[in-house]
Design an enzyme around this catalytic site. Structure first.
Site, mmCIF file in Angstrom:
data_model
loop_
_atom_site.group_PDB
_atom_site.id
_atom_site.type_symbol
_atom_site.label_atom_id
_atom_site.label_comp_id
_atom_site.label_asym_id
_atom_site.label_seq_id
_atom_site.Cartn_x
_atom_site.Cartn_y
_atom_site.Cartn_z
ATOM 1 N N LYS A 157 -4.279 26.119 -10.607
ATOM 2 C CA LYS A 157 -3.166 26.996 -10.286
ATOM 3 C C LYS A 157 -1.960 26.147 -9.886
ATOM 4 O O LYS A 157 -2.076 25.237 -9.081
ATOM 5 C CB LYS A 157 -3.553 27.940 -9.144
ATOM 6 C CG LYS A 157 -2.907 29.305 -9.200
ATOM 7 C CD LYS A 157 -3.569 30.278 -8.239
ATOM 8 C CE LYS A 157 -3.021 31.686 -8.438
ATOM 9 N NZ LYS A 157 -3.661 32.661 -7.545
ATOM 10 N N GLU A 169 -12.159 46.470 -2.744
ATOM 11 C CA GLU A 169 -11.695 47.434 -1.756
ATOM 12 C C GLU A 169 -12.738 48.508 -1.440
ATOM 13 O O GLU A 169 -12.851 48.945 -0.290
ATOM 14 C CB GLU A 169 -10.396 48.097 -2.239
ATOM 15 C CG GLU A 169 -9.199 47.168 -2.286
ATOM 16 C CD GLU A 169 -9.093 46.354 -3.556
ATOM 17 O OE1 GLU A 169 -8.159 45.535 -3.668
ATOM 18 O OE2 GLU A 169 -9.963 46.532 -4.444
ATOM 19 N N ARG A 209 -7.989 52.587 -4.634
ATOM 20 C CA ARG A 209 -9.223 52.249 -5.347
ATOM 21 C C ARG A 209 -10.463 52.652 -4.568
ATOM 22 O O ARG A 209 -11.560 52.702 -5.123
ATOM 23 C CB ARG A 209 -9.247 50.743 -5.635
ATOM 24 C CG ARG A 209 -8.102 50.281 -6.536
ATOM 25 C CD ARG A 209 -7.872 48.775 -6.454
ATOM 26 N NE ARG A 209 -8.961 48.002 -7.000
ATOM 27 C CZ ARG A 209 -9.022 47.534 -8.247
ATOM 28 N NH1 ARG A 209 -8.026 47.782 -9.080
ATOM 29 N NH2 ARG A 209 -10.033 46.838 -8.658
#
Length: 610
Positions: free
Chosen positions: A282, A367, A395
């Site tokens: 990254k 979640e 969610r």
């Protein structure tokens, strides 16, 4: 040498050699750093996926072949290669290009994403649709290792592997989501990505054996031996994916265009589900982002030479205030625990995590699990604070309803990024939380207007000992001097005989501006800090006006009307649609929800009545 400006569509890549593609990689990174430093946006993830995206467009034929990017924040390189370079001058700005895939934006964007772990299910659906229609195009899903902490990805993997449907999954493994990845799957991937000796040896042998017919025969014989080695000697093989029914290819260097093209060509030739495990970094190519990928996940405008933000950061944000208060409460109450879904720093919980590592839980991008896990902790005698963005809490609707509210458990939901969020747009706006939480029995919804209110609301929520949702916006958080330290419910700020404005939480600032525009009238203001349950009875002949940073349908204004049929109420909130990206002021003006527009509509209503 090829120039990035000459690349108008993926077709322009087809005749390029490896040197050309490597040159493009460097140019793309320079382009990204230059453009995102001016507009803000998702940088580190896009710097890490340059070669993968180039190889995808080299091997496949978009838009006939379909690419689905999980979350979608790493689709900038895809946009660059599909004719949208000019759009980066207005990236994530009002009327400008979205930071996520958008079907209306380009024929090369086949599926809109913005939340994690959805790509595999969507890709599988598109693959089955292709098969049912008798077509033969390729379906490629790109998913990060961070998304493999989410359960929906495994539901899809289980279904895809059992179906034997032809599709390709590229696992972009950089060891990060936003916070560092956690869990056993992450550890498994760490083992694979760190087996460099195995990877390098395998690559060298394959290249040497491929140069002669005898070598190719040996290669085929060794392939079977390699598969056995992968299962027995080398513990870090792709056994997990093979057992699910996939052909596992990798690990492969995700920053080698040549290696990625080679492995994609092989995957393309297989008539079965394939997982390509690509190792990337990254922030690749921008040393400042490589050292701090968290910071450069989604930076605002910055100086590319130093990496420092151009705009001054606010002294306090709502997220920081919540996190500091959670830490204070953790010191006072031993039953306080904190939970986040891969957002430790973004939600402000980093200080709590550092001080109480045994009472802090990052469950990954999961979640649903976070909420039911909190319910279990509450049933076990703890008092959880669950910090999740408003749009992500959607969610876990069923878990909030069935696992927390049904049992009336003392879970505090710290709902970050409630209301309009700005540049991230439709997928991240938190406009629906009051609407979807207000119907749940036992749920209390608090709406602090500032830092004082937020701190007091958290103490109040703890004492209620039942489900509480505390919603607050993104960004700067004021502390107003002289205000009380205890929670005050729906406080009357000033009285008025003609109009009373009921301002939900931070909308109190707009209410003050509206009052200034209505200086010919007697205007009262009430600060709504508790949206549900709401039992305030409105009286008199005055006009009541509700303003909120949430959905009109099912929002506070409609709750207010349902409880007060005998008075006239004018409600101002976001319409029933997905609101596009832009600045707060621009979008409010677009929908006539700025203070001046609201004041004009109030005047028109009063004149109509007169």
């Amino acid at each position: 040498m090829v120039k990035l400006s000459d690349i108008k569509s993926p077709k322009d890549l087809k005749q390029l050699n490896t040197d050309d593609l490597n040159s493009l990689s460097d140019q793309i990174r320079e382009f990204l750093i230059d453009k995102v430093s001016k507009t803000g946006g998702h940088l580190a993830s896009n710097l890490g996926i340059v070669e993968i995206t180039l190889a995808m467009h080299k091997v496949f034929n978009s838009p006939i072949d379909k690419f689905i990017f999980d979350v979608g924040h790493q689709s900038y390189v895809h946009k660059i290669l599909t004719g949208r370079q000019e759009g980066f001058d207005h990236l994530r700005q009002y009327k400008g290009m979205s930071g996520f895939p958008k079907v209306k934006e380009s024929k090369h964007d086949c599926f809109e994403t913005g939340h994690s772990t959805t790509s595999l299910s969507a890709a599988f659906g598109m693959a089955k649709a292709r098969d049912l229609k008798g077509e033969n195009n390729n379906i490629v899903a790109v998913i990060g290792d961070g998304a493999l902490t989410g359960g929906m990805a495994y539901e899809a993997l289980n279904n895809i592997g059992a179906s034997k449907t032809k599709m390709i999954i590229i696992l972009n493994d950089n060891g990060m989501s936003i916070s560092p990845n956690i869990g056993s799957v992450s550890n498994h991937l760490v083992n694979l990505r760190t087996s460099k000796k195995y990877i390098n040896t395998k690559t060298k042998i394959n290249r040497r054996l491929g140069k002669s017919k005898t070598g190719q025969s040996i290669h085929r014989a060794l392939h079977n031996i390699k598969e056995n080695i992968k299962y027995s000697v080398i513990e870090e093989g792709g056994v997990l994916f093979e057992e699910l029914g996939f052909t596992y290819l990798g690990p492969v260097d995700g920053h080698s265009v040549e290696s990625m093209i080679e492995v994609l060509e092989r995957a393309k030739s297989l008539n079965k589900p394939v997982i390509i495990h690509a190792i990337t970094q990254k922030g690749k190519g921008y040393i400042i982002a490589e050292k701090a990928p968290n910071k450069f996940h989604g930076p605002s405008a910055f100086d590319p030479d130093t990496g420092l933000a151009i705009s001054k950061k606010p002294e306090h944000t709502f997220s920081q205030v919540m996190g500091d208060k959670a830490l204070e409460m953790g010191k006072e109450h031993k039953d306080i625990v904190a939970i986040t879904a891969a957002m430790t720093e973004a939600t402000g919980l980093y200080p709590f995590a550092q001080n109480f590592p045994n009472r802090f839980f990052d469950v990954g991008i999961a979640e649903q699990h976070a909420v039911t896990f909190a319910a279990g902790l509450a049933r076990g005698g703890m008092h959880p604070i669950v910090a999740i963005y408003s749009s992500f809490l959607q969610r876990s609707y069923d878990q909030v309803m069935m696992d927390v509210c049904l049992q009336n458990l003392p879970v505090i939901f710290a709902i970050d990024r409630a209301g309009f969020v700005g540049a991230d747009g439709e997928t991240h706006n938190g406009m629906f939380d009051i609407s979807y939480l207000s119907a749940m029995p036992n749920m209390t919804i608090l709406c602090p207007a500032d830092g004082n209110d937020l701190q007091a609301a958290m103490d109040y929520a703890y004492e209620l000992n039942s489900p509480v949702a505390i919603r607050y916006p993104r960004g700067a958080c004021k502390f107003k001097s002289g205000l009380h330290k205890t929670f005050v419910e729906n406080e009357l700020i000033c009285n008025g005989s003609d109009i009373e404005i009921l301002a939900v939480g931070p909308c109190i600032d707009d209410a003050m501006l509206i009052k200034d525009y209505l200086d010919d009238y007697s205007v009262g203001i009430r600060k709504i800090t508790k949206a549900m349950p709401f039992d305030l009875q409105l009286e008199g002949n005055k006009l009541y006006v509700s303003i909120e940073d949430g959905s009109l349908v099912g929002g506070f204004g409609q709750i207010l009307k349902a409880n007060n049929n005998n008075v006239e109420i004018l409600s101002f909130a976001w319409p029933r649609k997905f609101i596009e990206h832009g600045s707060n002021d621009q979008i409010k003006q677009e929908y006539k929800l700025d203070a001046k527009s609201i004041a004009e509509r109030i005047k028109a209503e009063l004149e109509r009545k007169a």
